[in-house]
Design a protein around this motif. Structure first.
Motif, PDB file in Angstrom:
ATOM      1  N   ASN A  87     -17.254  24.144  58.476  1.00 49.58           N
ATOM      2  CA  ASN A  87     -17.644  25.028  57.366  1.00 49.58           C
ATOM      3  C   ASN A  87     -17.642  24.324  56.013  1.00 49.58           C
ATOM      4  OD1 ASN A  87     -16.016  26.684  59.533  1.00 49.58           O
ATOM      5  ND2 ASN A  87     -17.483  28.079  58.615  1.00 49.58           N
ATOM      6  N   SER A  88     -18.175  25.023  55.005  1.00 47.45           N
ATOM      7  CA  SER A  88     -18.018  24.626  53.611  1.00 47.45           C
ATOM      8  C   SER A  88     -17.013  25.582  52.975  1.00 47.45           C
ATOM      9  CB  SER A  88     -19.351  24.737  52.859  1.00 47.45           C
ATOM     10  OG  SER A  88     -20.232  23.727  53.301  1.00 47.45           O
ATOM     11  N   VAL A  89     -16.088  25.056  52.174  1.00 47.06           N
ATOM     12  CA  VAL A  89     -15.017  25.911  51.624  1.00 47.06           C
ATOM     13  C   VAL A  89     -15.560  26.997  50.701  1.00 47.06           C
ATOM     14  CG1 VAL A  89     -13.111  24.265  51.822  1.00 47.06           C
ATOM     15  CG2 VAL A  89     -14.555  24.232  49.776  1.00 47.06           C
ATOM     16  N   TYR A  90     -16.742  26.757  50.111  1.00 46.77           N
ATOM     17  CA  TYR A  90     -17.269  27.751  49.177  1.00 46.77           C
ATOM     18  C   TYR A  90     -18.230  28.729  49.872  1.00 46.77           C
ATOM     19  CZ  TYR A  90     -20.536  23.811  49.128  1.00 46.77           C
ATOM     20  OH  TYR A  90     -21.348  22.772  49.497  1.00 46.77           O
ATOM     21  N   ALA A  91     -18.404  28.611  51.199  1.00 49.45           N
ATOM     22  CA  ALA A  91     -19.260  29.557  51.930  1.00 49.45           C
ATOM     23  C   ALA A  91     -18.535  30.889  52.106  1.00 49.45           C
ATOM     24  CB  ALA A  91     -19.630  28.978  53.287  1.00 49.45           C
ATOM     25  N   GLN A  92     -19.317  31.951  52.257  1.00 51.86           N
ATOM     26  CA  GLN A  92     -18.719  33.263  52.515  1.00 51.86           C
ATOM     27  C   GLN A  92     -18.011  33.217  53.872  1.00 51.86           C
ATOM     28  OE1 GLN A  92     -21.597  36.377  52.253  1.00 51.86           O
ATOM     29  NE2 GLN A  92     -20.093  38.003  52.102  1.00 51.86           N
ATOM     30  N   ASP A  93     -16.862  33.830  53.952  1.00 53.90           N
ATOM     31  CA  ASP A  93     -16.064  33.865  55.187  1.00 53.90           C
ATOM     32  C   ASP A  93     -15.585  32.483  55.637  1.00 53.90           C
ATOM     33  OD1 ASP A  93     -16.417  36.627  55.338  1.00 53.90           O
ATOM     34  OD2 ASP A  93     -18.288  36.408  56.457  1.00 53.90           O
ATOM     35  N   ALA A  94     -15.526  31.528  54.727  1.00 55.30           N
ATOM     36  CA  ALA A  94     -14.994  30.206  55.097  1.00 55.30           C
ATOM     37  C   ALA A  94     -13.527  30.352  55.501  1.00 55.30           C
ATOM     38  CB  ALA A  94     -15.106  29.250  53.911  1.00 55.30           C
ATOM     39  N   PRO A  95     -13.099  29.671  56.566  1.00 53.16           N
ATOM     40  CA  PRO A  95     -11.686  29.774  56.970  1.00 53.16           C
ATOM     41  C   PRO A  95     -10.774  29.089  55.950  1.00 53.16           C
ATOM     42  CG  PRO A  95     -12.857  28.189  58.370  1.00 53.16           C
ATOM     43  CD  PRO A  95     -13.884  28.823  57.485  1.00 53.16           C
ATOM     44  N   LEU A  96      -9.857  29.857  55.374  1.00 52.18           N
ATOM     45  CA  LEU A  96      -8.903  29.328  54.396  1.00 52.18           C
ATOM     46  C   LEU A  96      -7.509  29.828  54.766  1.00 52.18           C
ATOM     47  CD1 LEU A  96     -10.913  30.135  51.130  1.00 52.18           C
ATOM     48  CD2 LEU A  96     -10.690  27.877  52.209  1.00 52.18           C
ATOM     49  N   CYS A  97      -6.513  28.964  54.644  1.00 49.81           N
ATOM     50  CA  CYS A  97      -5.144  29.396  54.923  1.00 49.81           C
ATOM     51  C   CYS A  97      -4.553  30.042  53.670  1.00 49.81           C
ATOM     52  CB  CYS A  97      -4.287  28.197  55.356  1.00 49.81           C
ATOM     53  SG  CYS A  97      -4.112  26.949  54.063  1.00 49.81           S
ATOM     54  N   SER A  98      -3.363  30.584  53.804  1.00 53.31           N
ATOM     55  CA  SER A  98      -2.674  31.178  52.658  1.00 53.31           C
ATOM     56  C   SER A  98      -2.207  30.063  51.706  1.00 53.31           C
ATOM     57  CB  SER A  98      -1.471  31.976  53.151  1.00 53.31           C
ATOM     58  OG  SER A  98      -0.604  32.245  52.077  1.00 53.31           O
ATOM     59  N   LYS A  99      -2.313  30.323  50.393  1.00 54.19           N
ATOM     60  CA  LYS A  99      -1.827  29.346  49.399  1.00 54.19           C
ATOM     61  C   LYS A  99      -0.319  29.130  49.512  1.00 54.19           C
ATOM     62  CE  LYS A  99      -3.219  29.116  45.094  1.00 54.19           C
ATOM     63  NZ  LYS A  99      -3.716  29.417  43.737  1.00 54.19           N
ATOM     64  N   GLU A 100       0.366  30.085  50.130  1.00 50.91           N
ATOM     65  CA  GLU A 100       1.827  29.972  50.264  1.00 50.91           C
ATOM     66  C   GLU A 100       2.239  28.765  51.106  1.00 50.91           C
ATOM     67  OE1 GLU A 100       3.722  33.646  51.553  1.00 50.91           O
ATOM     68  OE2 GLU A 100       2.111  34.774  50.572  1.00 50.91           O
ATOM     69  N   VAL A 101       1.325  28.289  51.957  1.00 46.53           N
ATOM     70  CA  VAL A 101       1.647  27.114  52.784  1.00 46.53           C
ATOM     71  C   VAL A 101       2.080  25.945  51.894  1.00 46.53           C
ATOM     72  CG1 VAL A 101       0.665  25.373  54.345  1.00 46.53           C
ATOM     73  CG2 VAL A 101       0.149  27.796  54.700  1.00 46.53           C
ATOM     74  N   PHE A 102       1.463  25.858  50.696  1.00 46.60           N
ATOM     75  CA  PHE A 102       1.764  24.737  49.792  1.00 46.60           C
ATOM     76  C   PHE A 102       3.054  24.956  49.007  1.00 46.60           C
ATOM     77  CE2 PHE A 102      -2.933  25.094  50.077  1.00 46.60           C
ATOM     78  CZ  PHE A 102      -3.161  23.929  50.797  1.00 46.60           C
ATOM     79  N   GLU A 103       3.604  26.162  49.085  1.00 43.34           N
ATOM     80  CA  GLU A 103       4.832  26.486  48.340  1.00 43.34           C
ATOM     81  C   GLU A 103       6.081  26.350  49.208  1.00 43.34           C
ATOM     82  OE1 GLU A 103       4.266  26.882  45.214  1.00 43.34           O
ATOM     83  OE2 GLU A 103       2.092  27.007  45.534  1.00 43.34           O
ATOM     84  N   LEU A 104       5.914  25.986  50.475  1.00 44.43           N
ATOM     85  CA  LEU A 104       7.055  25.930  51.394  1.00 44.43           C
ATOM     86  C   LEU A 104       7.935  24.696  51.169  1.00 44.43           C
ATOM     87  CD1 LEU A 104       5.187  26.922  54.707  1.00 44.43           C
ATOM     88  CD2 LEU A 104       6.733  28.375  53.372  1.00 44.43           C
ATOM     89  N   GLY A 105       7.411  23.722  50.412  1.00 45.55           N
ATOM     90  CA  GLY A 105       8.168  22.473  50.221  1.00 45.55           C
ATOM     91  C   GLY A 105       8.071  21.548  51.426  1.00 45.55           C
ATOM     92  N   ILE A 106       7.170  21.869  52.373  1.00 45.67           N
ATOM     93  CA  ILE A 106       6.983  21.063  53.582  1.00 45.67           C
ATOM     94  C   ILE A 106       5.776  20.151  53.375  1.00 45.67           C
ATOM     95  CG2 ILE A 106       6.395  21.187  56.054  1.00 45.67           C
ATOM     96  CD1 ILE A 106       7.737  24.009  56.009  1.00 45.67           C
ATOM     97  N   PRO A 107       5.874  18.862  53.722  1.00 48.43           N
ATOM     98  CA  PRO A 107       4.726  17.955  53.556  1.00 48.43           C
ATOM     99  C   PRO A 107       3.493  18.457  54.313  1.00 48.43           C
ATOM    100  CG  PRO A 107       6.709  16.703  54.045  1.00 48.43           C
ATOM    101  CD  PRO A 107       7.056  18.149  54.244  1.00 48.43           C
ATOM    102  N   VAL A 108       2.331  18.318  53.671  1.00 48.92           N
ATOM    103  CA  VAL A 108       1.058  18.721  54.285  1.00 48.92           C
ATOM    104  C   VAL A 108       0.099  17.534  54.249  1.00 48.92           C
ATOM    105  CG1 VAL A 108      -0.910  20.308  54.195  1.00 48.92           C
ATOM    106  CG2 VAL A 108       1.365  21.118  53.509  1.00 48.92           C
TER     107      VAL A 108
END
Length: 511
Positions: A58-79
């Motif tokens: 997909n393209s991130v700016y397409a309608q219905d593009a699969p995106l995870c929750s922004k909270e994943v980046f707030e967990l303090g876990i390396p990504v």
């Protein structure tokens, strides 16, 4: 079954074709890894040592593009975001993803920042690119840590937040130093200890089966394939004679295979095995049938009937053991395509057969890990490294009607081919190889006389995932020896051909 005691890394799947490959790369480095949907609740990820995002179409700016929750980046876990996963990270954290003027596909020379924790001991080298979009503006707090001729941010990082991303695919073999990058992420950035090994898996799984089953009885459909063999062996080591295996020999196995399975498990390991010699029953049902799908359906249904009839004689059995492996579980639905399919690996056993539960000791393992467990348990290597084999057996490697005479002919030709591949030392480097009895007959000359014999086709492929495959470039002298032996030793064959078609457009099997 035994993964709960181990540190864990999670791959979030955004619909990428390489999700399983990423997980295997991580496990190869001694860290337990599992695949989950990008929709997974961040709360379920709190105990992870690290998170990886897959690529995707997909393209991130397409309608219905699969995106995870922004909270994943707030967990303090390396990504670590990969390809589309990198763009997801950039997009959700305030960067800009744009369409590339020059899309990059294939091997691309890439430069790296030497002081990046992700690229320690990585020098300028070839990486595998596959993208139409690129990160045109980095999110706040990020710096570019790799670049190529047409991609100014081939990788980006925010060291303080332990967020890393690569536009290329480190998991594929074409990326020359990809495994070093995974090593750096797991050990330098995530601080993993690397406690995932097959020896401890086997010991812990045997203990877990013993605890769960107790003194109850388990039934297993044993095919002699590596998955069912290793699953049965783990259960046998846990509960001994309380396991009963039913081995349905439909007469369509490879040469001497039924005897080998019985010898190994019954005589060497003293397992409770009931061998059902049902060849006549299967040949009778297949008489006059030429359509490959009908063959498969008949064999599948008959297999279930034979299994049911034998299991009824045993009285009450509490659990059913199956050789389900991790790719089966993953294919049952992660990411976007949650296509549920039933993986009853003993021929589609009905759900109402009356067990209180399933025992699936291999459901966390990939195929190569299953083989390692098998060797760890002492199963002979010729069984552990047995070639992949379709459930309907040789029936789908015989074009047209299946008869006992045709099966005997193909068994002999196939055994010669496998023996010659082994003699050439190539049995581990060629992923699948077998003989096929075609429906072609042709004129030949043998001993000054005219013959009108059948054609045997040889098939050999190399592949990493069996989704795609290339025909194996076997040495001419190996093919020559195999052809000579088959024509001289197998009566009725006067021509041998070698299939040089890749998948796609062909499949690996003929039918």
């Amino acid at each position: 079954m035994a993964n709960n005691a181990h540190e864990r890394v999670v791959v979030l799947d955004f619909g990428g074709q390489y999700a399983q490959l990423i997980a295997r790369r991580v496990r190869d480095l001694g860290v337990y890894c599992e695949i989950k949907s990008y929709k997974t609740d961040p709360e379920e990820l709190r105990d992870c040592k690290g998170i990886l995002f897959t690529g995707g179409p997909n393209s991130v700016y397409a309608q219905d593009a699969p995106l995870c929750s922004k909270e994943v980046f707030e967990l303090g876990i390396p990504v670590l975001g990969i390809c589309y996963g990198a763009q997801v990270m950039a997009h959700l954290l305030g960067g800009t993803v744009s369409s590339s003027e020059v899309p990059e596909f294939g091997k691309t020379m890439t430069q790296f920042k030497n002081d990046s924790p992700l690229f320690q001991n990585v020098g300028e080298s070839v990486c595998w690119m596959s993208h139409n979009d690129y990160i045109s503006q980095l999110p706040e707090g990020f710096t570019a840590s790799a670049w190529s001729a047409h991609c100014p941010a081939a990788a980006m990082e925010n060291r303080e937040r332990k967020l890393y991303a690569t536009q290329f695919h480190p998991e594929v073999e074409h990326t020359q130093q990809g495994q070093q990058m995974f090593h750096n992420f797991l050990y330098n950035i995530c601080g993993c200890a690397g406690d995932w090994e097959m020896k401890s898996f086997a010991q812990e799984t045997i203990a877990a089966i013993r605890e769960r089953v107790g003194d109850k009885k388990v039934l297993c459909g044993l095919s002699g394939g590596v998955d069912s063999s290793v699953a049965a062996m783990l259960v046998h080591k846990a509960i001994g004679k309380n396991l009963t295996c039913i081995f349905v020999d439909h007469g369509l196995l490879r040469k001497d295979e039924g005897d080998m399975v019985e010898q190994v498990f019954k005589k060497e390991f003293d397992m409770n095995i009931i061998r059902v010699n049902a060849a006549d029953r299967f040949f009778s049902k297949l008489s006059g049938v030429t359509d490959p799908e009908r063959k498969r359906k008949i064999i599948g249904e008959e297999f279930v009937r034979v299994f049911e009839a034998e299991s009824e004689k045993l009285g009450k059995m509490d659990f059913l053991c199956q050789g389900t492996i991790y790719p089966d579980v993953v294919e049952s639905g992660t990411g976007q395509a949650a296509v549920i399919k039933s993986h009853h690996n003993v021929g589609g056993l009905p759900e109402d057969i009356g067990f209180e539960g399933l025992v699936e000791p291999l459901r966390d393992l990939f195929k190569d890990e299953v083989r390692r467990v098998g060797l760890e348990l002492g199963i002979p290597s010729q069984l552990v490294w047995r070639q992949p084999f379709p459930g309907p057996g040789l029936a789908v490697r015989i074009m047209g009607e299946v008869t006992p005479e045709k099966v005997k002919l193909l068994q002999e030709a196939d055994a010669i081919f496998r023996e010659e591949v082994a003699n050439a030392g190539l049995e581990r480097s060629v992923n699948q190889y077998f003989a096929v009895l075609t429906a072609n007959r042709s004129v030949g000359v043998m001993g000054d006389g005219r013959t009108y014999g059948v054609t045997v086709a040889l098939r050999a492929v190399t592949t990493t995932d069996f989704m795609t495959a290339d025909w194996a470039h076997l040495p001419y002298d190996l093919l020559g020896r195999t052809s000579n032996r088959i024509i001289n030793e197998v009566e009725g064959v006067n021509r041998v051909v070698y299939d040089i078609t890749s998948k796609p457009p062909a499949t690996i099997e003929f039918e």
